[in-house]
Design a protein around this motif. Structure first.
Motif, short mmCIF file in Angstrom:
data_model
loop_
_atom_site.label_atom_id
_atom_site.label_comp_id
_atom_site.label_asym_id
_atom_site.label_seq_id
_atom_site.Cartn_x
_atom_site.Cartn_y
_atom_site.Cartn_z
N ASP A 69 25.20 35.17 50.99
CA ASP A 69 23.82 36.31 50.93
C ASP A 69 24.02 36.60 52.16
O ASP A 69 23.73 37.63 52.78
CB ASP A 69 23.14 36.17 50.01
CG ASP A 69 22.03 36.91 49.45
OD1 ASP A 69 22.40 38.72 49.79
OD2 ASP A 69 21.06 36.70 50.20
N ALA A 70 23.64 35.66 52.73
CA ALA A 70 23.14 35.57 54.94
C ALA A 70 24.17 36.33 55.26
O ALA A 70 23.94 37.04 56.56
CB ALA A 70 22.19 34.30 55.05
N ALA A 71 25.74 36.34 55.31
CA ALA A 71 26.55 36.39 55.98
C ALA A 71 27.51 37.58 55.75
O ALA A 71 27.95 38.14 56.56
CB ALA A 71 27.66 34.97 55.45
N ALA A 72 27.73 38.15 54.24
CA ALA A 72 27.66 39.18 53.91
C ALA A 72 27.25 40.00 54.45
O ALA A 72 25.79 40.34 53.89
CB ALA A 72 28.45 39.48 52.25
N PRO A 73 27.81 41.01 54.24
CA PRO A 73 27.68 43.01 54.39
C PRO A 73 26.61 43.48 53.75
O PRO A 73 26.48 43.21 52.26
CB PRO A 73 29.07 43.87 54.57
CG PRO A 73 29.81 42.83 55.09
CD PRO A 73 29.45 41.72 54.36
N ALA A 74 25.25 44.25 53.66
CA ALA A 74 24.77 44.49 52.49
C ALA A 74 25.02 45.13 51.58
O ALA A 74 24.74 45.12 50.32
CB ALA A 74 23.10 45.79 53.82
N HIS A 75 25.78 45.87 51.42
CA HIS A 75 26.97 46.74 50.76
C HIS A 75 27.92 45.60 49.66
O HIS A 75 28.22 46.45 48.92
CB HIS A 75 27.61 48.14 50.69
CG HIS A 75 28.48 47.57 51.86
ND1 HIS A 75 29.14 47.06 53.13
CD2 HIS A 75 30.04 47.35 51.38
CE1 HIS A 75 30.42 47.30 53.38
NE2 HIS A 75 30.92 47.03 52.78
N ALA A 76 27.73 44.68 49.92
CA ALA A 76 28.71 44.18 49.57
C ALA A 76 29.16 43.00 48.16
O ALA A 76 27.66 42.88 47.92
CB ALA A 76 29.19 42.48 50.26
N ILE A 77 30.08 42.87 47.38
CA ILE A 77 29.12 42.72 45.79
C ILE A 77 29.04 40.84 45.99
O ILE A 77 30.74 40.81 46.11
CB ILE A 77 30.34 43.38 44.55
CG1 ILE A 77 29.32 44.88 44.60
CG2 ILE A 77 30.18 42.40 43.92
CD1 ILE A 77 31.07 44.87 43.95
N LEU A 78 28.60 40.08 45.42
CA LEU A 78 29.00 38.85 45.87
C LEU A 78 29.39 38.56 44.22
O LEU A 78 28.51 38.44 43.24
CB LEU A 78 27.69 37.99 45.76
CG LEU A 78 27.81 38.05 47.97
CD1 LEU A 78 26.37 37.63 47.95
CD2 LEU A 78 28.64 38.56 48.52
N ALA A 79 30.72 37.93 43.86
CA ALA A 79 30.87 38.22 42.43
C ALA A 79 31.08 36.18 42.42
O ALA A 79 32.47 35.98 42.95
CB ALA A 79 32.55 38.61 41.96
N SER A 80 31.41 35.28 40.99
CA SER A 80 31.81 34.57 40.84
C SER A 80 32.70 34.51 39.76
O SER A 80 32.78 35.39 38.77
CB SER A 80 30.32 33.30 40.44
OG SER A 80 30.78 32.10 40.11
#
Length: 322
Positions: free
Chosen positions: A115-126
């Motif tokens: 969350d700290a490293a990815a661009p603001a628009h990026a989805i973080l999917a598990s």
């Protein structure tokens, strides 16, 4: 789940750059699928053999993707990169597909870093097979973009993806995630409530619990119990699920007729279902039975047999939908 979309996501660019965290069997399979659909893929895994394993897996998986009409004959290796640094691996991502070990505390910290490293628009999917996103997103500054996208193994072949939001996941994130998985040829389903194991794994677990019970009680051999599924309901389930299957079982009256005539027997079967502890005796029964069923085929040969047959089933299903 949060009902208000994140303002950074409302003008999000199309998903073209993906990052895959964890490049074991699941991660490498995702990589093959994303490459086949023309996406840029960055891989990150601290394992010393991660890169050669992923490249070998993609090479082996590629012919099936070509056969399905998804991929071109040549693997676009130029679109695949490996990065040892986690922050650099996700710095340009539109979507991150995480496949780290199923340890909740580890994943919570990992999501904080992503969350700290990815661009603001990026989805973080598990890809988690059973953990709750509400827990995984708990240390994130922007939890609204965190979501579960749980595939079925192998992801480059099996269409299903279970999409589950956490308490703070925005509806827009869920919609974008569903749209992305459709873009890469998947069949995503939206799960409205967090439960351990999601939906498909719970259904698998329920069937396997009874299968283990039947084997432990000596009702039938391990192989014959497997055959009872593959040559019986499993054939129908590749077309319709259990609800629609029993709806058809009711004839012209559909589910109403089925319930009128079979709800009593079905309830009696439910009441009689067993539960077998996975103790040493049961373990020996299962291992011995699977050794006999394998008939000398090792895991690699069995997996190849599975994938070859999956390919035929998928081609048949695709043909019926055209």
């Amino acid at each position: 789940m949060s009902s208000s979309p994140n303002s950074n996501q409302s003008s999000s660019p199309p998903i073209a750059r993906t990052s895959i965290i964890g490049t074991g069997t699941i991660g490498a399979s995702w990589a093959a699928l994303f490459l086949a659909h023309g996406l840029e893929v960055v891989l990150h895994d601290p394992g010393p053999d991660a890169e050669p394993f992923a490249r070998a897996f993609i090479t082996q998986a590629w012919p099936a993707l070509v056969t399905l009409g998804i991929a071109q004959p040549e693997i676009p290796w130029h679109a695949l990169r490996f990065k040892a640094d986690l922050e650099r691996a996700v710095a340009d991502a539109d979507l991150v597909q995480e496949n780290a070990p199923e340890r909740e505390a580890f994943k919570i910290d990992l999501y904080r870093q992503l969350d700290a490293a990815a661009p603001a628009h990026a989805i973080l999917a598990s890809s988690t097979s059973g953990l709750h996103m509400s827990r995984l997103q708990s240390q994130c500054a922007h939890p609204e973009r965190c979501v579960i996208g749980h595939p079925f193994n192998p992801p480059h072949l099996i269409p299903l993806v279970e999409v589950v939001g956490g308490q703070h996941t925005s509806n827009e994130t869920i919609e974008r995630t569903m749209a992305f998985y459709r873009q890469v040829g998947k069949r995503p389903i939206r799960i409205n409530k967090e439960v351990s194991g999601h939906v498909a794994n719970r259904l698998q677990a329920a069937i396997w619990r009874e299968a283990v019970y039947l084997a432990a009680q000596g009702v039938a051999s391990v192989e014959d119990i497997d055959t009872a599924i593959t040559e019986g309901p499993g054939v129908r389930w590749a077309i319709f699920g259990p609800h629609m299957t029993f709806n058809l079982g009711g004839g012209q009256g559909g589910m109403a007729h089925f319930l009128d005539h079979f709800s009593g027997p079905m309830k009696s079967w439910w009441d009689d279902l067993g539960e077998a502890p996975l103790d040493e005796t049961t373990r020996e029964i299962l291992i011995r039975g699977l050794t006999e069923e394998s008939r000398g085929r090792n895991i690699q040969a069995l997996a190849q047999e599975r994938d070859d047959m999956l390919l035929r089933v998928l081609e048949a299903k695709r043909g019926s939908h055209q």
